[in-house]
Design a protein around this motif. Structure first.
Motif, mmCIF file in Angstrom:
data_model
loop_
_atom_site.group_PDB
_atom_site.id
_atom_site.type_symbol
_atom_site.label_atom_id
_atom_site.label_comp_id
_atom_site.label_asym_id
_atom_site.label_seq_id
_atom_site.Cartn_x
_atom_site.Cartn_y
_atom_site.Cartn_z
ATOM 1 N N UNK A 99 3.150 11.333 0.662
ATOM 2 C CA UNK A 99 3.819 12.636 0.657
ATOM 3 C C UNK A 99 5.009 12.623 -0.289
ATOM 4 N N UNK A 100 5.703 11.500 -0.331
ATOM 5 C CA UNK A 100 6.828 11.330 -1.250
ATOM 6 C C UNK A 100 6.365 11.437 -2.698
ATOM 7 N N UNK A 101 5.309 10.711 -3.047
ATOM 8 C CA UNK A 101 4.796 10.756 -4.414
ATOM 9 C C UNK A 101 4.276 12.129 -4.790
ATOM 10 N N UNK A 102 3.580 12.777 -3.859
ATOM 11 C CA UNK A 102 3.059 14.118 -4.117
ATOM 12 C C UNK A 102 4.198 15.111 -4.345
ATOM 13 N N UNK A 103 5.285 14.939 -3.600
ATOM 14 C CA UNK A 103 6.440 15.843 -3.740
ATOM 15 C C UNK A 103 7.132 15.651 -5.085
ATOM 16 N N UNK A 104 7.310 14.402 -5.488
ATOM 17 C CA UNK A 104 7.936 14.128 -6.787
ATOM 18 C C UNK A 104 7.069 14.691 -7.911
ATOM 19 N N UNK A 105 5.765 14.482 -7.791
ATOM 20 C CA UNK A 105 4.856 14.995 -8.812
ATOM 21 C C UNK A 105 4.870 16.504 -8.899
ATOM 22 N N UNK A 106 4.944 17.163 -7.753
ATOM 23 C CA UNK A 106 4.972 18.629 -7.760
ATOM 24 C C UNK A 106 6.291 19.150 -8.313
ATOM 25 N N UNK A 107 7.391 18.450 -8.030
ATOM 26 C CA UNK A 107 8.694 18.864 -8.545
ATOM 27 C C UNK A 107 8.698 18.891 -10.069
ATOM 28 N N UNK A 108 7.881 18.058 -10.687
ATOM 29 C CA UNK A 108 7.771 18.031 -12.151
ATOM 30 C C UNK A 108 7.425 19.414 -12.686
ATOM 31 N N UNK A 109 6.587 20.144 -11.968
ATOM 32 C CA UNK A 109 6.144 21.475 -12.403
ATOM 33 C C UNK A 109 6.902 22.607 -11.712
ATOM 34 N N UNK A 110 7.609 22.275 -10.632
ATOM 35 C CA UNK A 110 8.274 23.308 -9.843
ATOM 36 C C UNK A 110 9.765 23.430 -10.133
ATOM 37 N N UNK A 111 10.320 22.484 -10.933
ATOM 38 C CA UNK A 111 11.746 22.571 -11.254
ATOM 39 C C UNK A 111 12.000 23.796 -12.141
ATOM 40 N N UNK A 169 0.820 -1.215 0.000
ATOM 41 C CA UNK A 169 0.000 0.000 0.000
ATOM 42 C C UNK A 169 0.857 1.269 0.000
ATOM 43 N N UNK A 170 2.054 1.204 0.571
ATOM 44 C CA UNK A 170 2.951 2.365 0.555
ATOM 45 C C UNK A 170 3.434 2.664 -0.863
ATOM 46 N N UNK A 171 3.828 1.599 -1.569
ATOM 47 C CA UNK A 171 4.261 1.782 -2.960
ATOM 48 C C UNK A 171 3.103 2.296 -3.807
ATOM 49 N N UNK A 172 1.929 1.719 -3.589
ATOM 50 C CA UNK A 172 0.749 2.157 -4.333
ATOM 51 C C UNK A 172 0.396 3.600 -4.009
ATOM 52 N N UNK A 173 0.556 3.990 -2.746
ATOM 53 C CA UNK A 173 0.258 5.369 -2.337
ATOM 54 C C UNK A 173 1.218 6.350 -3.005
ATOM 55 N N UNK A 174 2.479 5.952 -3.119
ATOM 56 C CA UNK A 174 3.464 6.813 -3.796
ATOM 57 C C UNK A 174 3.085 7.032 -5.254
ATOM 58 N N UNK A 175 2.784 5.944 -5.938
ATOM 59 C CA UNK A 175 2.443 6.038 -7.356
ATOM 60 C C UNK A 175 1.117 6.780 -7.561
ATOM 61 N N UNK A 176 0.157 6.552 -6.682
ATOM 62 C CA UNK A 176 -1.142 7.223 -6.805
ATOM 63 C C UNK A 176 -0.987 8.734 -6.632
ATOM 64 N N UNK A 177 -0.249 9.137 -5.596
ATOM 65 C CA UNK A 177 -0.033 10.572 -5.354
ATOM 66 C C UNK A 177 0.726 11.201 -6.526
ATOM 67 N N UNK A 178 1.683 10.459 -7.066
ATOM 68 C CA UNK A 178 2.452 10.947 -8.204
ATOM 69 C C UNK A 178 1.549 11.190 -9.410
#
Length: 366
Positions: A252-264, A24-33
């Motif tokens: 939170x990890x997945x959400x951060x990676x996803x946001x970095x996509x637009x914030x870099x 569920x942790x891996x799935x949560x990362x990918x889902x948030x991403x």
């Protein structure tokens, strides 16, 4: 909610994977991403239509940084809404909805996000860099930390563990025999962490990039803390139910990676106080929930250094009339020394990664 699919494992054994926190942790990362990626473009477009652009700083500050950041004026802010949406959506899907720690951390993070949203909104409307008065911010942050502390200390299930303080690299666990007097320490941790990330958020991708490593570290420690076998073997305080926070940190990890996509660099959107206050608060809340407050100082070393640079700068100027740094927080000092924005950001990422690896090494080096 998908956790309950494991109840159907009697009819199909494959549903059993929904019981496991690792899955569920891996799935949560990918889902948030994916939530971040899917909602990213529409969110940025909406913020542009609503003219939620980043206001420029005061005249005195612009005089030093105009050549470096003048072109960023008008870039959409409040991007923290994207982080919070991905975090909440992913947690609701993959975490156990009855877990006490989950709601303490998710509720506190959302409350601080709402505080940051109001601050960002006032800045945009007033077209000034000042939003909510500092004392009001501190008051709300203190209230969030106080409520979280009361819920942890007041529960028979978590009160005993909440009074423990683990020291990285030591096998022993120090017990703080303060009872409810431990609340001021919780306030210091949550308020300090929330404001430290807020101070770090000054360059494209800087704060969110450093947050990725911290989220990963606390995902690992939350999982270990919740497992009696692993926590006993690794001399980590066992906190029953805290392993579910691994799903929270993973989201939170997945959400951060996803946001970095637009914030870099160059950023299409800024997280604003909506994101920075929430991120820092999330780290502080997780650390007090699993008794790893000192680990946060190590894993979030960049945030600590950035906050200290501001404290040192202010103290030095008030006491001696002289400045230690060309400008604080520290990332602006290096910019004024001739480092390009991307160079500062990437090097701070590298240092943040080293801090994270050092924090993870404390699991075995005891």
């Amino acid at each position: 909610m998908l956790y309950y699919l494991h109840l159907l494992s009697g009819s199909f054994i494959g549903f059993n994977v929904f019981r496991y926190i690792t899955f569920r942790s891996i799935a949560a990362t990918l889902t948030a991403l994916f939530i971040s990626w899917i909602l990213g473009r529409p969110t940025i477009a909406l913020l542009r239509r609503l003219k939620m652009g980043q206001p420029i700083r005061g005249k005195e500050e612009v005089r030093h940084l105009a050549d470096l950041h003048g072109s960023k004026a008008g870039t959409p802010t409040m991007g923290g809404l994207l982080i919070l949406s991905a975090l909440v959506g992913s947690c609701l899907l993959w975490a156990v909805p009855t877990n006490r720690f989950l709601w303490i951390c998710l509720g506190g993070t959302s409350a601080l996000g709402a505080l940051g949203f109001w601050d960002d909104y006032l800045k945009v409307v007033q077209k000034k860099s000042a939003g909510i008065p500092g004392r009001v911010k501190l008051l709300v942050q203190a209230a969030v930390a106080l409520i979280a502390g009361v819920l942890l200390l007041g529960s028979p299930e978590t009160g005993r563990e909440a009074s423990k303080l683990a020291v990285p690299f030591l096998k022993s666990v120090f017990r703080i025999e303060l009872g409810w007097a431990a609340l001021p320490f919780f306030l210091l941790v949550v308020m300090g962490s929330s404001n430290a990330v807020n101070l770090t958020d000054g360059l494209d991708g800087l704060a969110i990039g450093c947050s990725i490593g911290v989220a990963l570290v606390f995902a690992v420690f939350s999982y270990v803390a919740g497992r009696p076998d692993w926590s006993s073997y690794l001399f980590v305080p066992h906190v029953r139910g805290a392993d579910e926070l691994a799903v929270f940190c993973a989201a939170l990890l997945g959400a951060s990676i996803g946001f970095l996509w637009y914030n870099c660099h160059p950023a299409e959107v800024f997280m604003g106080d909506t994101g920075s206050l929430a991120l820092g608060g999330a780290f502080g809340l997780v650390s007090i929930a699993i008794g790893q407050e000192l680990l946060l100082v190590l894993a979030g070393g960049i945030f600590v250094i950035e906050a200290l640079s501001v404290i040192i700068q202010v103290a030095s100027f008030r006491l001696t009339g002289k400045r230690v740094f060309a400008m604080a927080p520290l990332h602006h000092h290096f910019e004024l020394q001739g480092w390009g924005e991307s160079r500062v950001t990437v090097r701070f990422w590298i240092l943040s990664l080293l801090c994270g690896l050092l924090a993870l090494s404390s699991l075995k080096l005891r």
